[in-house]
Design a protein around this motif. Structure first.
Motif, short mmCIF file in Angstrom:
data_model
loop_
_atom_site.label_atom_id
_atom_site.label_comp_id
_atom_site.label_asym_id
_atom_site.label_seq_id
_atom_site.Cartn_x
_atom_site.Cartn_y
_atom_site.Cartn_z
N ASP A 41 -3.61 5.40 9.16
CA ASP A 41 -4.33 6.04 10.25
C ASP A 41 -5.82 5.78 10.07
O ASP A 41 -6.43 6.25 9.12
CB ASP A 41 -4.04 7.54 10.23
N HIS A 42 -6.39 5.00 10.99
CA HIS A 42 -7.82 4.68 10.91
C HIS A 42 -8.71 5.92 10.96
O HIS A 42 -9.79 5.93 10.38
CB HIS A 42 -8.23 3.74 12.05
N THR A 43 -8.25 6.96 11.66
CA THR A 43 -9.10 8.15 11.81
C THR A 43 -9.23 8.95 10.51
O THR A 43 -10.21 9.64 10.31
CB THR A 43 -8.59 9.07 12.94
N THR A 44 -8.23 8.86 9.64
CA THR A 44 -8.29 9.58 8.37
C THR A 44 -8.46 8.65 7.18
O THR A 44 -8.70 9.13 6.06
CB THR A 44 -7.00 10.40 8.15
N SER A 45 -8.29 7.35 7.40
CA SER A 45 -8.32 6.34 6.33
C SER A 45 -7.26 6.59 5.27
O SER A 45 -7.45 6.29 4.10
CB SER A 45 -9.70 6.25 5.69
N LEU A 46 -6.12 7.16 5.69
CA LEU A 46 -5.04 7.45 4.76
C LEU A 46 -3.79 6.64 5.07
O LEU A 46 -3.43 6.45 6.23
CB LEU A 46 -4.67 8.93 4.79
N TYR A 47 -3.17 6.17 3.99
CA TYR A 47 -1.86 5.54 4.07
C TYR A 47 -0.82 6.61 3.74
O TYR A 47 -1.11 7.56 3.02
CB TYR A 47 -1.73 4.44 3.01
N ALA A 48 0.38 6.40 4.24
CA ALA A 48 1.50 7.28 3.87
C ALA A 48 2.77 6.45 3.82
O ALA A 48 2.93 5.50 4.57
CB ALA A 48 1.66 8.41 4.88
N ILE A 49 3.65 6.82 2.92
CA ILE A 49 5.00 6.27 2.90
C ILE A 49 5.95 7.45 2.94
O ILE A 49 5.77 8.45 2.23
CB ILE A 49 5.26 5.36 1.67
N THR A 88 7.41 12.17 0.94
CA THR A 88 6.19 11.57 1.46
C THR A 88 5.13 11.47 0.38
O THR A 88 4.94 12.40 -0.40
CB THR A 88 5.62 12.42 2.63
N VAL A 89 4.43 10.34 0.38
CA VAL A 89 3.27 10.13 -0.49
C VAL A 89 2.13 9.64 0.40
O VAL A 89 2.32 8.73 1.21
CB VAL A 89 3.54 9.08 -1.59
N THR A 90 0.95 10.26 0.25
CA THR A 90 -0.24 9.79 0.97
C THR A 90 -1.31 9.42 -0.05
O THR A 90 -1.38 10.02 -1.13
CB THR A 90 -0.79 10.86 1.94
N ASP A 91 -2.13 8.43 0.34
CA ASP A 91 -3.20 7.99 -0.55
C ASP A 91 -4.19 7.17 0.26
O ASP A 91 -3.88 6.71 1.36
CB ASP A 91 -2.62 7.14 -1.68
N SER A 92 -5.35 6.95 -0.32
CA SER A 92 -6.38 6.16 0.36
C SER A 92 -6.24 4.67 0.09
O SER A 92 -6.95 3.86 0.69
CB SER A 92 -7.78 6.64 -0.06
N GLY A 93 -5.33 4.28 -0.77
CA GLY A 93 -5.08 2.86 -1.06
C GLY A 93 -3.60 2.62 -1.28
O GLY A 93 -2.94 3.41 -1.95
N PHE A 94 -3.09 1.55 -0.70
CA PHE A 94 -1.66 1.24 -0.82
C PHE A 94 -1.44 -0.23 -1.15
O PHE A 94 -0.37 -0.77 -0.91
CB PHE A 94 -0.95 1.57 0.49
N GLY A 95 -2.43 -0.89 -1.73
CA GLY A 95 -2.30 -2.31 -2.03
C GLY A 95 -1.09 -2.63 -2.87
O GLY A 95 -0.37 -3.60 -2.61
N ASN A 96 -0.83 -1.81 -3.89
CA ASN A 96 0.32 -2.06 -4.76
C ASN A 96 1.65 -1.87 -4.03
O ASN A 96 2.60 -2.60 -4.26
CB ASN A 96 0.25 -1.21 -6.03
N VAL A 97 1.71 -0.91 -3.12
CA VAL A 97 2.92 -0.69 -2.32
C VAL A 97 3.13 -1.88 -1.39
O VAL A 97 4.24 -2.43 -1.30
CB VAL A 97 2.83 0.62 -1.51
N LEU A 98 2.08 -2.28 -0.69
CA LEU A 98 2.20 -3.40 0.24
C LEU A 98 2.55 -4.70 -0.48
O LEU A 98 3.39 -5.48 0.00
CB LEU A 98 0.92 -3.55 1.06
#
Length: 139
Positions: A41-49, A88-98
């Motif tokens: 979400d660009h508005t919160t800068s958060l990733y979630a899985i 659910t997991v949320t974080d500001s970075g998901f490079g390792n997940v992607l």
């Protein structure tokens, strides 16, 4: 018989990885073992899985994802939430997940007492689209 095959293919659920850019960057995949949704979400800068399974996720001290394939690895967190069948997991970075989703063969989401494995076949292209969406500026 040749008329039945197309009908069968239309009624068989698709198990493809899919990307959608709106309303937020979303990557989805569903199998019998689990449904996986990754968002940014660009508005919160958060990733979630979110990993949703047929059974409930019990309370557990840690959650991990193991990626099997050319870039195998395990990532873990204690910052997860469970709500019945959805973890659910949320974080500001998901490079390792992607990276795990894009470059491997399968992913197993697990806690101490529950696990679900999904195929990553066909995930690379949609993951690349997802990455481009997360880098795109808001318009």
């Amino acid at each position: 018989m040749r008329h039945i095959l197309p009908l069968f293919l239309l009624t068989t659920p698709a198990h493809a990885w899919e990307f959608t850019p709106t309303p937020i960057c979303t990557l989805t995949h569903t199998e019998a073992s689990a449904a996986v949704t990754v968002t940014y979400d660009h508005t919160t800068s958060l990733y979630a899985i979110k990993v949703t399974t047929p059974q409930n996720w019990p309370t557990a001290p840690a959650f991990s994802i193991r990626f099997d394939g050319p870039r195998a690895g395990i990532i873990s967190t204690q910052r997860h939430q469970t709500d019945g069948p959805t973890l659910t997991v949320t974080d500001s970075g998901f490079g390792n997940v992607l990276d795990g989703l894009e470059f491997n063969i399968s992913a197993t989401a697990f806690t101490a007492t529950n696990a679900a494995t999904v195929s990553l076949d066909g995930a690379a292209g949609p993951v690349q689209q997802f990455r481009a969406c997360t880098a795109a500026p808001l318009t």
